[in-house]
Design a protein around this motif. Structure first.
Motif, PDB file in Angstrom:
ATOM      1  N   ALA A 276       0.840  -1.208   0.000  1.00 26.33           N
ATOM      2  CA  ALA A 276       0.000   0.000   0.000  1.00 26.33           C
ATOM      3  C   ALA A 276       0.871   1.252   0.000  1.00 26.33           C
ATOM      4  O   ALA A 276       0.565   2.230  -0.686  1.00 26.33           O
ATOM      5  CB  ALA A 276      -0.946  -0.008   1.200  1.00 26.33           C
ATOM      6  N   LEU A 277       1.969   1.222   0.761  1.00 25.87           N
ATOM      7  CA  LEU A 277       2.879   2.374   0.746  1.00 25.87           C
ATOM      8  C   LEU A 277       3.529   2.515  -0.621  1.00 25.87           C
ATOM      9  O   LEU A 277       3.633   3.624  -1.154  1.00 25.87           O
ATOM     10  CB  LEU A 277       3.941   2.272   1.839  1.00 25.87           C
ATOM     11  N   MET A 278       3.948   1.396  -1.216  1.00 28.75           N
ATOM     12  CA  MET A 278       4.558   1.443  -2.555  1.00 28.75           C
ATOM     13  C   MET A 278       3.593   2.061  -3.548  1.00 28.75           C
ATOM     14  O   MET A 278       3.964   2.937  -4.341  1.00 28.75           O
ATOM     15  CB  MET A 278       4.945   0.019  -2.982  1.00 28.75           C
ATOM     16  N   ARG A 279       2.345   1.620  -3.530  1.00 28.55           N
ATOM     17  CA  ARG A 279       1.340   2.148  -4.450  1.00 28.55           C
ATOM     18  C   ARG A 279       1.118   3.645  -4.224  1.00 28.55           C
ATOM     19  O   ARG A 279       1.012   4.418  -5.172  1.00 28.55           O
ATOM     20  CB  ARG A 279       0.029   1.376  -4.319  1.00 28.55           C
ATOM     21  N   SER A 280       1.064   4.057  -2.962  1.00 33.42           N
ATOM     22  CA  SER A 280       0.842   5.477  -2.669  1.00 33.42           C
ATOM     23  C   SER A 280       2.049   6.316  -3.089  1.00 33.42           C
ATOM     24  O   SER A 280       1.894   7.446  -3.555  1.00 33.42           O
ATOM     25  CB  SER A 280       0.507   5.699  -1.195  1.00 33.42           C
ATOM     26  N   ARG A 281       3.244   5.773  -2.955  1.00 32.44           N
ATOM     27  CA  ARG A 281       4.437   6.498  -3.401  1.00 32.44           C
ATOM     28  C   ARG A 281       4.424   6.639  -4.929  1.00 32.44           C
ATOM     29  O   ARG A 281       4.770   7.696  -5.454  1.00 32.44           O
ATOM     30  CB  ARG A 281       5.715   5.803  -2.930  1.00 32.44           C
ATOM     31  N   TYR A 282       4.006   5.603  -5.637  1.00 36.67           N
ATOM     32  CA  TYR A 282       3.878   5.705  -7.089  1.00 36.67           C
ATOM     33  C   TYR A 282       2.894   6.828  -7.437  1.00 36.67           C
ATOM     34  O   TYR A 282       3.175   7.670  -8.298  1.00 36.67           O
ATOM     35  CB  TYR A 282       3.414   4.377  -7.695  1.00 36.67           C
ATOM     36  N   THR A 283       1.753   6.851  -6.758  1.00 32.64           N
ATOM     37  CA  THR A 283       0.765   7.900  -7.001  1.00 32.64           C
ATOM     38  C   THR A 283       1.360   9.274  -6.712  1.00 32.64           C
ATOM     39  O   THR A 283       1.113  10.232  -7.451  1.00 32.64           O
ATOM     40  CB  THR A 283      -0.509   7.653  -6.167  1.00 32.64           C
ATOM     41  N   ALA A 284       2.172   9.382  -5.666  1.00 32.81           N
ATOM     42  CA  ALA A 284       2.832  10.651  -5.357  1.00 32.81           C
ATOM     43  C   ALA A 284       3.766  11.063  -6.495  1.00 32.81           C
ATOM     44  O   ALA A 284       3.857  12.250  -6.828  1.00 32.81           O
ATOM     45  CB  ALA A 284       3.595  10.548  -4.041  1.00 32.81           C
ATOM     46  N   PHE A 285       4.448  10.112  -7.111  1.00 32.54           N
ATOM     47  CA  PHE A 285       5.279  10.420  -8.278  1.00 32.54           C
ATOM     48  C   PHE A 285       4.399  10.937  -9.420  1.00 32.54           C
ATOM     49  O   PHE A 285       4.734  11.921 -10.074  1.00 32.54           O
ATOM     50  CB  PHE A 285       6.059   9.184  -8.754  1.00 32.54           C
ATOM     51  N   VAL A 286       3.258  10.264  -9.658  1.00 30.67           N
ATOM     52  CA  VAL A 286       2.363  10.653 -10.753  1.00 30.67           C
ATOM     53  C   VAL A 286       1.857  12.081 -10.576  1.00 30.67           C
ATOM     54  O   VAL A 286       1.859  12.870 -11.524  1.00 30.67           O
ATOM     55  CB  VAL A 286       1.165   9.680 -10.864  1.00 30.67           C
ATOM     56  N   ILE A 287       1.422  12.430  -9.371  1.00 31.15           N
ATOM     57  CA  ILE A 287       0.802  13.749  -9.167  1.00 31.15           C
ATOM     58  C   ILE A 287       1.791  14.807  -8.678  1.00 31.15           C
ATOM     59  O   ILE A 287       1.427  15.960  -8.501  1.00 31.15           O
ATOM     60  CB  ILE A 287      -0.417  13.676  -8.229  1.00 31.15           C
ATOM     61  N   GLY A 288       3.039  14.412  -8.451  1.00 25.59           N
ATOM     62  CA  GLY A 288       4.060  15.373  -8.057  1.00 25.59           C
ATOM     63  C   GLY A 288       3.984  15.814  -6.606  1.00 25.59           C
ATOM     64  O   GLY A 288       4.277  16.963  -6.283  1.00 25.59           O
ATOM     65  N   ASP A 289       3.626  14.898  -5.722  1.00 21.50           N
ATOM     66  CA  ASP A 289       3.536  15.220  -4.290  1.00 21.50           C
ATOM     67  C   ASP A 289       4.893  14.942  -3.631  1.00 21.50           C
ATOM     68  O   ASP A 289       5.108  13.914  -2.990  1.00 21.50           O
ATOM     69  CB  ASP A 289       2.427  14.404  -3.630  1.00 21.50           C
ATOM     70  N   ASP A 290       5.807  15.892  -3.777  1.00 23.10           N
ATOM     71  CA  ASP A 290       7.164  15.729  -3.258  1.00 23.10           C
ATOM     72  C   ASP A 290       7.208  15.635  -1.742  1.00 23.10           C
ATOM     73  O   ASP A 290       8.047  14.922  -1.183  1.00 23.10           O
ATOM     74  CB  ASP A 290       8.049  16.882  -3.736  1.00 23.10           C
TER      75      ASP A 290
END
Length: 131
Positions: A36-50
């Motif tokens: 779940a953390l891996m998936r959320s980190r991927y999403t953060a990369f997609v939307i630019g949530d540094d």
């Protein structure tokens, strides 16, 4: 930073963003598993949530600049394998392939085996080996 409240989550589940990675990135919930953390980190990369990328990185391995690369259009995440990383585990490994396009339109992918641990009771990314 782009938000996707009513859209399917970019992490590859069939859930809406608002019910999948959205609460994690908003700080309303913590990831219950390493995946779940891996998936959320991927999403953060997609939307630019540094800020989320930095916050979800282990304090001992976090680089000075934990921001997502610019000019990358993240297209799809595939989880290949997980080892441990469950709700009752202290460590976990997630192997994934993240497909992307570069600013010049070239297609590429990142194949990584990522290590996760619990720090202060929550999952964080430690490091990854490129495969």
């Amino acid at each position: 930073m782009m938000e996707l409240p009513q859209q399917p989550c970019t992490c590859g589940t069939s859930e809406e963003y608002a019910r999948c990675c959205g609460p994690l990135l908003a700080g309303e919930q913590t990831a219950s598993t390493a995946e779940a953390l891996m998936r959320s980190r991927y999403t953060a990369f997609v939307i630019g949530d540094d800020a989320y990328l930095a916050d979800s990185w282990h304090s001992q391995t976090r680089p000075a600049d934990a921001s997502a690369p610019k000019g990358v259009d993240w297209r799809r995440l595939r989880i290949r394998d997980t080892q441990a990383g469950g709700p009752d585990d202290a460590t976990g490994i997630v192997e994934f392939i993240a497909h992307f396009r570069t600013a010049d339109g070239r297609r590429d992918f990142l194949h990584e085996r990522s290590e996760f641990v619990r720090e202060n009771g929550r999952w964080v990314y430690v490091s990854g080996a490129i495969l």
